[in-house]
Scaffold this motif. Structure first.
Motif, PDB file in Angstrom:
ATOM      1  N   LEU A 189       0.831  -1.213   0.000  1.00 59.08           N
ATOM      2  CA  LEU A 189       0.000   0.000   0.000  1.00 59.08           C
ATOM      3  C   LEU A 189       0.862   1.259   0.000  1.00 59.08           C
ATOM      4  N   LEU A 190       1.907   1.251   0.827  1.00 65.66           N
ATOM      5  CA  LEU A 190       2.772   2.425   0.935  1.00 65.66           C
ATOM      6  C   LEU A 190       3.588   2.631  -0.331  1.00 65.66           C
ATOM      7  N   GLN A 191       4.043   1.545  -0.937  1.00 71.31           N
ATOM      8  CA  GLN A 191       4.802   1.667  -2.190  1.00 71.31           C
ATOM      9  C   GLN A 191       3.927   2.269  -3.289  1.00 71.31           C
ATOM     10  N   THR A 192       2.696   1.812  -3.366  1.00 67.76           N
ATOM     11  CA  THR A 192       1.770   2.345  -4.382  1.00 67.76           C
ATOM     12  C   THR A 192       1.546   3.836  -4.176  1.00 67.76           C
ATOM     13  N   ALA A 193       1.351   4.221  -2.916  1.00 65.11           N
ATOM     14  CA  ALA A 193       1.110   5.638  -2.623  1.00 65.11           C
ATOM     15  C   ALA A 193       2.341   6.481  -2.934  1.00 65.11           C
TER      16      ALA A 193
END
Length: 689
Positions: free
Chosen positions: A600-604
């Protein structure tokens, strides 16, 4: 019975009773038992003498253990003062004399010498000296005291040493080890140079001095100071400045000045100059204070020593061991000196670093002399790929001793090029938000699917905050604001509210899990990252402010880069290594974030570049992901209104390097921290090529 006979009988009985009460006489020792007692007494004296020897107790050794014949021949001056002087010359730091008793009992009798085979080992400034010797004890009477005493001679100090010898210790300076990067590119190496100097009788006009000063880029006063030293004679060569052999232009200018002379000399060179200066450090002439501490390790007044950076931190490994020759000059006229001991100098190590010198140079050049710091790490190993402080200085200037005026010029420069910014810590601003997000996700305080309705640019929890508000830069983000949007558009209000949801205790524990408040494990001293000044969150307002990297939070740049590692590698933060020789990475913290949350954090962080406000990092050549940050400086005197810009980024398709960069004073830049993102993007593009 007759009274007379009765008295005699009583007397006889009394005698018998008295005889029965007397102790029986001790039996005389057998010859074997007497020998055992003598043996133990001789060994005990030998062991006592050896213990004093190991502690260099020469005065007591002489007074209580030396036999009379040795005292008569050598005297206290030779035995005590001579040994102490020689040990000092050798730089003896440890003496270890050992005696191994024979497997079978030896008959020591008082009319024969008692011999003990010993091994002498001493640590000196150039390594260990060791030899075998026989310790001989004689049984003598000293002032009505009978005991065993040592028959001594100078070979107990060093083999072949004789009375009257004058001992000279000659040291050979070791070849200093070198620092190379992961690709064997030189960082700190030994190279050839020319020592430029003058011969006073051929160099005595103002014109000559002025020309040489211009050629060497120094002051005339420095030339005059060298020529006016007490040892200078008209025909002597007076060294002025060392010039690398590769600097042929300067050498040609010097050669054109009449009366100058050049002599070959060794030179410590830093090929990457300013780009690596704060990391490599430099060597320089040893100071009086250092010499006082290190003289017993073989350092002399003319030696060079690591003064800053890795040169200082790795001094023991880089310096090597000096060679040593111990010479005995004989008292007899015409006698040739003999070498008592000799060993060759041991070269220092060639140390291979994890640093990528070309990446370091690229980062340094991208910062263009602006004050700031940067670090690059490999997220899969924790290897330090770059560690930059800007602006910087040329370490080659310091090798033979920088002039006072030049040092003062650097010290007084506006942006403090001598100050090592990567060793300090700074307010991180929004660059810390992915870490706060990870803490919130793992504690369950943040539901990534849940949105928050936020209106306007300012928010506070309630009226108790007085005039204190949380502000956000953009209020045009469509509601509801979820975690993804909050990271993409760097929403301070969202993170302030979620910081309160996480709670003070979990917030502190979460940041501690990421290494806050701990010493950063690294070969150089780095200022630890702090959550607040006292380690606690004293109010809701402070908790909210800290959640998005403001308040009293301070972060070291290398630590910041390392905190992004678990977001890319499955939850592990490694100790920052810098030696390529280390086989396996050392885990510092683990299980910091789950795979799902990391995704999730990588996508954001990728969307923050493509959809958010870090447009300068949205380049076609590299699919960059990361997070910007702007830290407002409110607390320190004179800093009000100033801002530091951050960007932590990586190639999302090939995340082999996380680069964290901070530039001071970006308040005048129209695009804020996006200005820093553009610099990192350029470095990542060059790194990919």
């Amino acid at each position: 019975m007759d009274k007379k006979l009765l008295g005699i009988f009583a007397f006889i009985v009394l005698i018998i009773l008295l005889a029965g009460c007397q102790e029986e006489p001790e039996e005389e020792a057998t010859p074997d038992e007497a020998k055992a007692e003598e043996t133990s007494q001789a060994e005990a004296r030998a062991q006592q003498y050896i213990e004093l020897w190991n502690n260099q107790g020469f005065s007591k050794m002489y007074g209580s253990f030396l036999n009379q014949g040795s005292k008569d021949v050598y005297g206290s001056q030779s035995f005590v003062a001579w040994q102490e002087e020689i040990y000092e010359q050798l730089g003896v730091s440890d003496v270890n004399v050992t005696y191994t008793p024979p497997e079978e009992a030896v008959d020591y009798t008082t009319d024969m010498p008692a011999d003990f085979d010993i091994h002498v080992e001493m640590e000196t400034m150039s390594g260990p000296i060791e030899f075998d010797q026989t310790l001989t004890l004689l049984y003598e009477t000293h002032q009505e005291m009978e005991d065993w005493f040592v028959e001594w001679n100078p070979t107990y100090i060093l083999p072949r040493l004789e009375m009257g010898d004058e001992v000279e210790v000659r040291l050979t300076e070791p070849k200093r080890g070198e620092l190379v990067d992961r690709n064997d590119k030189p960082i700190a190496v030994n190279s050839d140079a020319m020592m430029v100097g003058v011969v006073p009788q051929n160099f005595d006009t103002p014109e000559q001095k002025e020309k040489l000063a211009r050629a060497l880029e120094i002051d005339v006063s420095e030339i005059e100071a060298a020529m006016n030293k007490s040892w200078v004679q008209p025909h002597y060569f007076v060294p002025i400045k060392q010039v690398p052999s590769s600097d042929q232009l300067t050498l040609d200018r010097v050669f054109a000045v009449p009366g100058t002379k050049q002599e070959p000399s060794a030179f410590r060179e830093y090929p990457y100059g300013e780009a690596l200066a704060h990391l490599s450090g430099y060597i320089g002439p040893i100071t009086g204070e250092q010499l006082e501490k290190l003289e017993d390790q073989g350092y002399g007044p003319n030696d060079m020593i690591g003064r800053q950076g890795l040169e200082r931190a790795l001094e023991d490994r880089l310096r090597g061991k000096p060679g040593m020759q111990v010479i005995a000059h004989k008292a007899a006229a015409g006698a040739e000196p003999i070498t008592l001991y000799e060993n060759e100098a041991g070269e220092g190590e060639v140390i291979k670093l994890t640093i990528d010198a070309e990446l370091q140079k690229s980062i340094f050049e991208s910062m263009a002399g602006e004050p700031g710091a940067s670090a690059a790490v490999d997220p899969e190993t924790g290897e330090t790929l770059a560690l930059v402080s800007s602006p910087s200085y040329n370490p080659n200037e310091f090798v033979k001793g920088i002039t006072g005026s030049r040092y003062q010029e650097l010290n007084d420069a506006k942006n403090k090029p001598l100050y090592n910014r990567f060793a300090a810590s700074y307010s991180p601003g929004s660059a810390i938000k992915p870490v706060t997000a990870a803490i919130g996700l793992e504690t369950g305080a943040i539901d990534p699917e849940e949105g928050v309705n936020i209106e306007g640019k300012r928010w506070q929890l309630n009226g108790s905050w007085g005039g204190f508000h949380i502000t956000r830069l953009h209020d045009d983000v469509e509601n509801p604001v979820d975690l993804h949007k909050a990271l993409v558009y760097s929403d301070n209000i969202y993170f302030a509210q979620k910081g309160l949801d996480i709670g003070r205790e979990d917030m502190i524990e979460g940041f501690k899990d990421f290494g806050f408040t701990e010493d950063i494990p690294f070969v150089l001293n780095l200022q630890p990252s702090q959550i607040t000044n006292n380690g606690s969150l004293g109010s809701d307002g402070q908790t909210a402010d800290t959640a998005y990297g403001q308040g009293q939070m301070l972060v070291n740049i290398l630590h910041l880069a390392a905190m992004y590692e678990p977001l890319l590698n499955g939850g592990t933060m490694y100790e920052a290594s810098i030696f390529l020789e280390e086989d396996e990475p050392t885990v510092w913290k683990e299980n910091l974030v789950s795979d799902d949350h990391a995704e999730l954090l990588q996508t954001a962080m990728r969307s923050a570049i493509t959809d958010g406000y870090a447009k300068s990092a949205n380049i076609g050549e590299v699919a960059i992901a990361g997070k910007t940050g702007t830290a407002e400086l409110k607390m320190r005197t004179g800093d009000a209104g100033k801002e530091h810009g951050y960007f932590v980024g990586y190639d999302s398709e090939n995340p082999d390097a996380i680069i964290a960069m901070m530039i001071e004073g970006i308040e005048d830049e129209s695009n804020g921290s996006d200005y820093v993102a553009g610099k990192v993007a350029g470095v990542l593009k060059a790194h990919k090529e």
